[in-house]
Write a protein that holds these residues in place. Structure first.
Motif, PDB file in Angstrom:
ATOM      1  N   GLY A  72     -30.360  -5.756  35.367  1.00 38.03           N
ATOM      2  CA  GLY A  72     -30.965  -6.812  36.166  1.00 38.03           C
ATOM      3  C   GLY A  72     -30.430  -6.877  37.583  1.00 38.03           C
ATOM      4  O   GLY A  72     -31.123  -7.329  38.497  1.00 38.03           O
ATOM      5  N   GLU A  73     -29.182  -6.443  37.800  1.00 36.09           N
ATOM      6  CA  GLU A  73     -28.573  -6.461  39.131  1.00 36.09           C
ATOM      7  C   GLU A  73     -28.622  -5.100  39.821  1.00 36.09           C
ATOM      8  O   GLU A  73     -28.053  -4.931  40.900  1.00 36.09           O
ATOM      9  N   ALA A  74     -29.303  -4.134  39.210  1.00 38.24           N
ATOM     10  CA  ALA A  74     -29.342  -2.780  39.763  1.00 38.24           C
ATOM     11  C   ALA A  74     -30.363  -2.668  40.886  1.00 38.24           C
ATOM     12  O   ALA A  74     -31.319  -3.443  40.969  1.00 38.24           O
ATOM     13  N   SER A  75     -30.147  -1.694  41.756  1.00 36.21           N
ATOM     14  CA  SER A  75     -31.117  -1.418  42.818  1.00 36.21           C
ATOM     15  C   SER A  75     -32.258  -0.555  42.316  1.00 36.21           C
ATOM     16  O   SER A  75     -33.367  -0.600  42.859  1.00 36.21           O
ATOM     17  N   ALA A  76     -32.017   0.247  41.270  1.00 29.77           N
ATOM     18  CA  ALA A  76     -33.043   1.093  40.681  1.00 29.77           C
ATOM     19  C   ALA A  76     -32.570   1.565  39.316  1.00 29.77           C
ATOM     20  O   ALA A  76     -31.363   1.690  39.074  1.00 29.77           O
ATOM     21  N   VAL A  77     -33.530   1.810  38.427  1.00 21.56           N
ATOM     22  CA  VAL A  77     -33.248   2.349  37.097  1.00 21.56           C
ATOM     23  C   VAL A  77     -34.034   3.645  36.948  1.00 21.56           C
ATOM     24  O   VAL A  77     -35.240   3.681  37.203  1.00 21.56           O
ATOM     25  N   LEU A  78     -33.349   4.714  36.530  1.00 24.55           N
ATOM     26  CA  LEU A  78     -33.981   6.015  36.352  1.00 24.55           C
ATOM     27  C   LEU A  78     -33.882   6.417  34.889  1.00 24.55           C
ATOM     28  O   LEU A  78     -32.779   6.471  34.330  1.00 24.55           O
ATOM     29  N   VAL A  79     -35.029   6.680  34.264  1.00 20.51           N
ATOM     30  CA  VAL A  79     -35.093   7.092  32.865  1.00 20.51           C
ATOM     31  C   VAL A  79     -35.418   8.578  32.839  1.00 20.51           C
ATOM     32  O   VAL A  79     -36.510   8.992  33.229  1.00 20.51           O
ATOM     33  N   LEU A  80     -34.453   9.376  32.389  1.00 22.66           N
ATOM     34  CA  LEU A  80     -34.587  10.833  32.462  1.00 22.66           C
ATOM     35  C   LEU A  80     -35.443  11.370  31.326  1.00 22.66           C
ATOM     36  O   LEU A  80     -35.420  10.838  30.210  1.00 22.66           O
ATOM     37  N   PRO A  81     -36.203  12.440  31.581  1.00 24.36           N
ATOM     38  CA  PRO A  81     -36.912  13.111  30.482  1.00 24.36           C
ATOM     39  C   PRO A  81     -35.910  13.824  29.583  1.00 24.36           C
ATOM     40  O   PRO A  81     -34.800  14.147  29.993  1.00 24.36           O
ATOM     41  N   GLN A  82     -36.319  14.064  28.352  1.00 24.96           N
ATOM     42  CA  GLN A  82     -35.450  14.726  27.396  1.00 24.96           C
ATOM     43  C   GLN A  82     -35.575  16.244  27.522  1.00 24.96           C
ATOM     44  O   GLN A  82     -36.618  16.767  27.894  1.00 24.96           O
ATOM     45  N   ASP A  83     -34.481  16.962  27.219  1.00 27.72           N
ATOM     46  CA  ASP A  83     -34.554  18.426  27.196  1.00 27.72           C
ATOM     47  C   ASP A  83     -35.498  18.919  26.110  1.00 27.72           C
ATOM     48  O   ASP A  83     -36.171  19.932  26.275  1.00 27.72           O
ATOM     49  N   ASP A  84     -35.554  18.194  25.014  1.00 22.94           N
ATOM     50  CA  ASP A  84     -36.446  18.559  23.925  1.00 22.94           C
ATOM     51  C   ASP A  84     -37.880  18.193  24.314  1.00 22.94           C
ATOM     52  O   ASP A  84     -38.152  17.051  24.701  1.00 22.94           O
ATOM     53  N   PRO A  85     -38.841  19.140  24.238  1.00 23.35           N
ATOM     54  CA  PRO A  85     -40.225  18.823  24.593  1.00 23.35           C
ATOM     55  C   PRO A  85     -40.812  17.676  23.784  1.00 23.35           C
ATOM     56  O   PRO A  85     -41.756  17.026  24.230  1.00 23.35           O
ATOM     57  N   SER A  86     -40.265  17.419  22.589  1.00 27.72           N
ATOM     58  CA  SER A  86     -40.776  16.328  21.765  1.00 27.72           C
ATOM     59  C   SER A  86     -40.058  15.013  22.041  1.00 27.72           C
ATOM     60  O   SER A  86     -40.174  14.064  21.258  1.00 27.72           O
ATOM     61  N   GLY A  87     -39.317  14.947  23.142  1.00 30.38           N
ATOM     62  CA  GLY A  87     -38.529  13.757  23.440  1.00 30.38           C
ATOM     63  C   GLY A  87     -39.243  12.698  24.243  1.00 30.38           C
ATOM     64  O   GLY A  87     -38.637  11.676  24.583  1.00 30.38           O
ATOM     65  N   ASP A  88     -40.526  12.899  24.569  1.00 29.38           N
ATOM     66  CA  ASP A  88     -41.242  11.898  25.358  1.00 29.38           C
ATOM     67  C   ASP A  88     -41.321  10.534  24.675  1.00 29.38           C
ATOM     68  O   ASP A  88     -41.235   9.502  25.355  1.00 29.38           O
ATOM     69  N   PRO A  89     -41.500  10.462  23.330  1.00 32.72           N
ATOM     70  CA  PRO A  89     -41.474   9.134  22.698  1.00 32.72           C
ATOM     71  C   PRO A  89     -40.164   8.387  22.928  1.00 32.72           C
ATOM     72  O   PRO A  89     -40.163   7.147  23.010  1.00 32.72           O
ATOM     73  N   GLU A  90     -39.034   9.116  23.047  1.00 29.70           N
ATOM     74  CA  GLU A  90     -37.767   8.449  23.333  1.00 29.70           C
ATOM     75  C   GLU A  90     -37.775   7.801  24.706  1.00 29.70           C
ATOM     76  O   GLU A  90     -37.178   6.740  24.914  1.00 29.70           O
ATOM     77  N   VAL A  91     -38.453   8.443  25.673  1.00 35.34           N
ATOM     78  CA  VAL A  91     -38.572   7.852  27.008  1.00 35.34           C
ATOM     79  C   VAL A  91     -39.358   6.544  26.926  1.00 35.34           C
ATOM     80  O   VAL A  91     -38.989   5.534  27.540  1.00 35.34           O
ATOM     81  N   VAL A  92     -40.449   6.555  26.164  1.00 33.52           N
ATOM     82  CA  VAL A  92     -41.251   5.340  25.999  1.00 33.52           C
ATOM     83  C   VAL A  92     -40.428   4.240  25.337  1.00 33.52           C
ATOM     84  O   VAL A  92     -40.449   3.073  25.767  1.00 33.52           O
ATOM     85  N   LYS A  93     -39.652   4.592  24.294  1.00 37.68           N
ATOM     86  CA  LYS A  93     -38.805   3.599  23.627  1.00 37.68           C
ATOM     87  C   LYS A  93     -37.743   3.053  24.572  1.00 37.68           C
ATOM     88  O   LYS A  93     -37.432   1.851  24.547  1.00 37.68           O
TER      89      LYS A  93
END
Length: 644
Positions: A216-237
Motif C-alpha cells: 500500500g505504501e509502495a511506488s510500484a508493484v511488479l509481478v514477474l512472469p514464471q520461468d515455467d510456461p504453465s506459470g501464468d495462472p500463478e501470476v493471475v493468483k
C-alpha cells in the motif's frame, strides 16, 4: 598343469575365512547404532566411562593425599568420576548411592532438556528472521513479486533508476529462502549504491504474506512472469492476492507480465484499473521480426529501455503551447521529441502541423527527467546537404526460421502482416517440434502474398544447413526449443549455440556474414555465441524485465511501447543515412532531424557503420546533441520513429 576346480562351497568358505574379527566388530557396532537413540546414549555413556574411570584412577593413585586403603581409593575414584559425569559421586550405603545417581540423572535430563528447548527456540527465531517474516516499513519503495530470470534485470534497472535519488529501496517477495535470494541478487546485481534490497520469503499468492512487503505504501508493484510456461495462472493468483491485500484503496501502479495471450484478459481483470499487463511472448516475437527486417534494431531498443542511457520521459514547456509539433523537433538541443501525450493517450510521431494544446505533454528521449531544456537549434540546419526525398517501394522478403517453439507461430504471424506479394518463410525443424500441417496453418491468414514451407531436419547438423541455399535468404531466425518440464530455461540455449556454430562455419566457407537474429533465454550465453558483437540477439527475459522497469517508473510509457512494438502505428526504424544527407558530406545532427521532419519522421539517433562491432554501443548513438557534426557515409543508418 591344470589347476583344480574350486567349488562354490569352497569359494564361500574362502570368503568366510577372509572376514576378520575387526570386520565383525565393526558390523556389530553398526548394527547396534541402527537401533536408535537408546543405543547411541549407551555407547556415549560407555565411551565416557572408558575414558573417565581410568583417568580418575590414575589421578587418585598418584595423589599423595589419597586414602591408603583400597576401599577408600575406590570411593575417591567414584567421587571423581561422578563429579566429572555429573552423577553426584556420593558414597555410603548402596541405596544412598543409587538415589544420588538417580537425582543426578534427573537433573541432567532437566538441564539438557531446558538447554535444548532454549536452543530450539532461538534457532526457530533466527530462522524466522532469516526467512524475512517481519513487515517492511519502507515507503515509496518498489515491490517485486515472484522469482524468475527477469528478477535480476528488474532489480538492476530499479537500482539504476534510483541512482539520482537520495534514498530508495526494493522489496522482493518470492517462495524461496531469503538468504538464497540475497546471495543471488548480490552476485548478479552487484553494488546497489543508495538503494536498499529487502527480501521476504513466502508465496506471493498468500495475501497475508504479501502484506509483509507493505504494498500500500509502495511506488510500484511488479509481478514477474514464471520461468515455467504453465506459470501464468500463478501470476493471475498473485494479482488477486495483491488486490485482496490492498483492499479498495487506490494503491500503487501494478505492472505484470504473462507469457500466453490467453491469460492477458484474466490478469488485467485481476490487476484492476491500476494494473498494466504485458504479454512477453508477443513482445518477443515482434522484436524478433523487427530486428530481422531491420538488422541492429535490437541494439537500439536495448539502449532505449535501460536506465543507463537516454530513455523516454514526459516534458512540458508553456512557451510551446500553440506551436506545431514539427517546430518542437528542433526546440531542444539535448533531447529528442517523438510525440505528445494528450488526454492520457500517447500520439507518437503525429503530423508535423499538429498544434500543441495547453494540457499536452511532450514525449521526449533524454538523459533524465530534468534535462529537457528548450534551446532553438534551427540555425544549425544546412539544407544544401539534404537528400531529395524518394519513396522506397516494398519488396518481397525471404525468411528462414531454424527451430520451432511456442513463439514461432507468433513470429510467422508478425512476418505475415508485413509481407508483400511473393514473400516466403521457410521453416526447418525437427518433426517432434512441429509438423508441416501446423506450419502451413500459421501462414494461412496471409496467403497468397506469403508462402510458408516446412522441411524436417536437425538444425544442428552441417549437412542440413548446407542444403538450404542460405545465401538466398534476407534474414535467418534461430529459435531455441521450449524447455522441458523440470529443465532449466537456459538449457534450451545449448542447441541454439550449436546451430550458431554451424552457421559460423558456413560463413567462413562462403566468406559472407549471414543476417542472423538469435533468440536466447540466458544473457550469459550471448558471450559464448560465435557471432559478431553487434549481432541481433533477443533475450526475452531481459527485454521484458527492461520494459517492466520502465513502465513501473512511468505508467504512461505502457501505451508508448505498445505502439512501438505493434504492427500498426509508429515504430522505430533504421534507415540509410543517404536518404537524409548526401554521402561524404559533413552535417550536424540537426540537419538530419530537419530532413526527417520533411518526411514526417522523428530522427532520434544514428548507427555508425565503422563502429558496428565496437563495444559497448556497437556504433549506436541515441539522442545525440543537435550540434554534433560528422561526415556521413553511405553505410551509416539513421534511427527514426515513423510509420512503416
Amino acid at each position: 598343469m591344470a589347476a583344480a576346480a574350486v567349488t562354490p562351497a569352497e569359494q564361500g568358505a574362502g570368503v568366510a575365512r577372509r572376514v576378520s574379527l575387526a570386520d565383525r566388530a565393526r558390523y556389530w557396532f553398526d548394527t547396534t547404532l541402527a537401533r536408535g537413540t537408546p543405543a547411541l546414549v549407551g555407547w556415549l555413556a560407555l565411551g565416557c566411562l572408558v575414558v573417565v574411570f581410568p583417568a580418575s584412577a590414575v589421578l587418585v593413585w598418584t595423589d599423595p593425599h589419597a586414602p591408603a586403603s583400597h576401599s577408600g581409593r575406590l570411593a575417591a575414584i567414584w567421587r571423581l568420576t561422578g563429579e566429572t559425569l555429573r552423577l553426584g559421586g556420593a558414597t555410603g550405603p548402596l541405596v544412598h548411592v543409587l538415589l544420588s545417581v538417580l537425582l543426578a540423572l534427573v537433573a541432567l535430563v532437566y538441564v539438557s532438556t531446558l538447554v535444548g528447548l532454549i536452543t530450539t527456540g532461538l534457532t526457530e527465531r533466527l530462522t524466522a528472521l532469516r526467512r524475512g517474516h517481519s513487515t517492511v516499513i519502507e515507503q515509496g519503495h518498489a515491490v517485486v513479486l515472484g522469482w524468475s530470470e527477469q528478477v535480476f534485470t528488474v532489480v538492476s534497472e530499479l537500482v539504476a533508476a534510483n541512482a539520482n535519488q537520495r534514498y530508495g529501496s526494493v522489496a522482493v517477495l518470492a517462495d524461496r529462502d531469503k538468504t538464497t535470494m540475497e546471495e543471488a541478487l548480490s552476485r548478479k546485481v552487484g553494488t546497489t549504491g543508495r538503494t536498499r534490497l529487502v527480501c521476504r520469503s513466502g508465496p506471493p499468492t498468500d495475501p497475508d504474506l504479501l502484506a509483509l512487503t507493505n504494498p500500500g505504501e509502495a511506488s510500484a508493484v511488479l509481478v514477474l512472469p514464471q520461468d515455467d510456461p504453465s506459470g501464468d495462472p500463478e501470476v493471475v493468483k498473485t494479482l488477486l492476492a495483491l488486490r485482496s491485500a490492498l483492499g479498495e484503496e487506490v494503491g500503487p501502479p501494478v505492472v505484470a507480465a504473462v507469457r500466453d495471450d490467453q491469460y492477458r484478459l484474466a490478469a488485467s481483470i485481476a490487476a484492476g484499473p491500476r494494473g498494466i499487463v504485458l504479454v512477453s511472448d508477443a513482445i518477443t516475437a515482434r522484436l524478433i521480426v523487427q530486428s530481422a527486417r531491420r538488422p541492429g534494431l535490437s541494439l537500439v531498443y536495448r539502449d532505449l529501455l535501460d536506465f543507463a542511457g537516454d530513455e523516454f520521459y514526459l516534458a512540458f514547456d508553456p512557451a510551446l503551447t500553440g506551436r506545431s509539433f514539427g517546430d518542437t523537433l528542433l526546440a531542444f538541443a539535448t533531447s529528442s521529441v517523438v510525440g505528445l501525450l494528450r488526454d492520457g493517450r500517447p500520439l507518437l510521431n503525429p503530423p508535423p502541423r499538429t498544434l500543441i494544446g495547453p494540457r499536452d505533454r511532450l514525449i521526449v528521449i533524454t538523459r533524465d527527467d530534468d534535462t529537457a531544456r528548450r534551446s532553438d537549434c534551427s540555425g544549425l540546419v544546412d539544407e544544401s546537404v539534404m537528400t531529395p526525398w524518394q519513396l522506397a517501394s516494398a519488396r518481397p522478403e525471404r525468411v528462414l526460421i531454424l527451430g520451432w517453439n511456442r513463439r514461432a507461430s507468433l513470429v510467422v504471424g508478425q512476418f505475415g502482416r508485413y509481407a508483400v506479394h511473393g514473400s516466403v518463410i521457410a521453416v526447418v525443424a525437427d518433426r517432434k517440434e512441429v509438423t508441416a500441417e501446423e506450419v502451413q496453418q500459421t501462414g494461412t491468414d496471409f496467403a497468397p502474398r506469403l508462402t510458408t514451407t516446412f522441411r524436417p531436419g536437425d538444425v544442428t547438423r552441417p549437412e542440413t544447413l548446407r542444403s538450404l541455399e542460405i545465401d538466398s535468404y534476407d534474414s535467418i531466425v534461430v529459435l531455441g526449443p521450449d524447455p522441458l518440464p523440470g529443465q532449466q530455461p537456459n538449457e534450451a540455449d545449448n542447441r541454439t549455440l550449436v546451430t550458431l556454430l554451424v552457421l559460423h562455419l558456413l560463413e567462413q566457407e562462403n566468406g559472407r556474414e549471414l543476417p542472423v537474429v538469435t533468440e536466447m533465454t540466458d544473457d550469459r550465453n550471448r558471450t559464448l555465441a560465435p557471432i559478431s558483437p553487434g549481432a541481433d540477439v533477443i533475450i526475452s527475459a531481459k527485454l521484458v524485465g527492461l520494459l517492466m522497469a520502465q513502465i513501473s517508473q512511468n505508467r504512461h510509457l505502457a501505451a508508448v511501447f505498445e505502439e512501438l512494438f505493434s504492427h500498426t502505428g509508429s515504430q522505430v526504424q533504421l534507415r540509410p543515412a543517404a536518404s537524409y544527407v548526401l554521402p561524404g558530406c559533413e552535417a550536424s545532427f540537426a540537419t538530419v532531424v530537419a530532413a526527417a521532419q520533411q518526411r514526417g519522421e522523428c530522427a532520434i539517433g544514428y548507427r555508425c557503420n565503422d563502429r558496428a562491432t565496437a563495444v559497448p554501443d556497437h556504433g549506436v548513438r541515441i539522442n545525440p546533441d543537435k550540434s554534433e557534426r560528422r561526415r556521413w557515409n553511405e553505410h551509416d543508418e539513421v534511427v527514426v520513429i515513423t510509420q512503416d
